[in-house]
Write a protein that holds these residues in place. Structure first.
Motif: not given
Length: 458
Positions: A152, A154-155, A187, A189, A192
């Motif tokens: 994943e 990082t946001p 937060y 992502e 988005t």
């Protein structure tokens, strides 16, 4: 023939070893012999390399090693400085690029004056930075990418800091406030989807209470690879950028200052492959660094041995004076046996060995301690060049020359300009460095070792 009188003395367990040896050989003839031997030792110990060569044919190995070390350490520092220059330039250029990417309307050299004055401008700046972050892969001309933790990305964190409670009425000269700071974060992502639209207040639940607002911070992480080092036959480094955009409203003066801070970490890349001869060139540099370490290690051993010999001779001299002349040698006279120049060279050798080891680890991409390595190599090179003064002092012509130059500089106190002083020092060094070559020729017997003051008009 009558034997000379022999005085018998006993040695206690607390007597010095050298003192006991003198007590066991205390005849008149032996006393004269010991005194003559000690005088010869002292005379030879305080000779310079030229005099030692002419007296016993002893080669000036330490002098030769210092000359070799000056060249090698200087070349090593220059090469590492050019490499480190690319690292510093990459850091600075990325910071400037991030300011242009994430700060709306930013222009160079306006960090101290970059601010907003209306609520609309604050929202515009925040959402502009968010949209730029979400579109970064499509708009950035660099090889920037989002940081990943596992699978994943990082946001981006949007955090606002405000007073826990605040009712402020400047018109009535009244206020009710709780100064405890509360932090609220949102937060976002990187995945988005914008769907060809820009993110704003209508699709992001984010509002600011300006009377209580202390600061707003946008925090996110990016990664990049410095590929320009490949053209200089060096393996690239991987960079982690921790960016923080701060909207400072602590003063509540109607002016919210905006700043971008970039915390940079250099890491070795996990998986890489470079075609061509870069590996071979890297190995050549590591071999050169290993040779520098070997040279400095030899210099360290020779200088340490000379210091130890000086301490042994000091103890012998002190014991001789105490036994035969019933006098104690002063501390200042004892320190004449401890050569401060050797200690200076030992320190520079240790710093060079440690710095060269770090440099090899950096080239092998096992470490990224550029700053520590730069400090070690810089200080060691400075000490090596300072050590040259000792050897120039052995050559009487240049000893007088240096003293005369320093006297001229000291006799002009009004020339306090830093540029003038730097030029004087550089001219002094450039003028006197040929003395090293002459000193080597001096000890080899090409030119006379003694030069009188009268030959040079002094």
């Amino acid at each position: 023939m009558e034997n000379p009188e022999v005085t018998v003395s006993s040695c206690s367990a607390h007597d010095d070893e050298n003192l006991c040896s003198y007590k066991r050989h205390s005849s008149v003839s032996q006393e004269a012999l010991l005194e003559d031997q000690l005088r010869r030792k002292l005379k030879f110990f305080f000779m310079n390399p030229c005099e030692k060569f002419w007296a016993r044919g002893r080669k000036p190995w330490k002098l030769g090693i210092q000359l070799l070390k000056i060249v090698m350490v200087t070349v090593q520092l220059v090469v590492f400085g050019l490499s480190n220059q690319m690292v510093v330039a990459f850091k600075e250029e990325n910071t400037v690029a991030f300011k242009h990417l994430f700060l709306k309307g930013y222009m160079d050299r306006m960090d101290d004056t970059y601010a907003v004055y209306t609520q609309t401008d604050v929202y515009d700046q925040i959402f502009f930075a968010i949209n730029q972050y979400l579109q970064l892969p499509n708009i950035s001309v660099g090889n920037h990418a989002y940081e990943k933790r596992g699978a994943e990305e990082t946001p981006l964190a949007v955090c606002q800091q405000f007073y826990k409670r605040g009712i402020i009425c400047p018109g009535n000269d009244t206020f009710d406030i709780d100064p405890e700071i509360v932090t609220d974060c949102l937060y976002i992502e990187p995945t988005t989807s914008l769907d060809n639209t820009t993110m704003g207040k209508h699709n992001l639940n984010f509002t600011l209470d300006f009377p209580r607002l202390v600061a707003v911070q946008l925090m996110f992480n990016l990664k990049a690879i410095n590929l320009q080092t490949v053209r200089h036959h060096e393996l690239p480094d991987c960079y982690d950028f921790t960016l923080r955009i701060v909207f400072d409203n602590k003063a509540h003066s109607g002016r919210i200052k905006i700043s971008l801070d970039n915390d940079i970490a250099i890491r070795e890349c996990k998986d890489w492959h470079v075609s061509g001869s870069i590996q071979k060139n890297t190995h050549y540099m590591m071999i050169f660094d290993a040779f520098v370490i070997l040279t400095c290690l030899t210099s360290l051993i020779l200088c340490t041995r000379s210091v130890i010999k000086g301490i042994w001779l000091q103890r012998e001299f002190v014991s001789f004076f105490l036994y035969y002349y019933k006098k104690e040698v002063s501390f200042s006279d004892q320190m004449e046996f401890v050569n401060g120049w050797y200690i200076l060279i030992i320190v520079s050798d240790v710093l060079t060995i440690v710095g060269s080891t770090l440099k090899m680890e950096i080239q092998a991409k096992s470490l990224t301690s550029y700053d520590v390595c730069s400090i070690l190599l810089g200080i060691s090179t400075m000490l090596v060049w300072l050590g040259v003064i000792r050897y120039l002092g052995f050559f009487q012509k240049y000893n007088v020359r240096i003293s005369w130059d320093l006297h001229i500089v000291a006799s002009h106190p009004n020339t306090a300009s830093s540029i003038t002083q730097c030029n004087e020092v550089l001219l002094l060094c450039c003028y006197d460095l040929p003395g090293l070559l002459l000193l080597w020729m001096d000890c080899a017997g090409t030119i006379p070792c003694e030069v009188s003051h009268s030959e040079h008009g002094f």
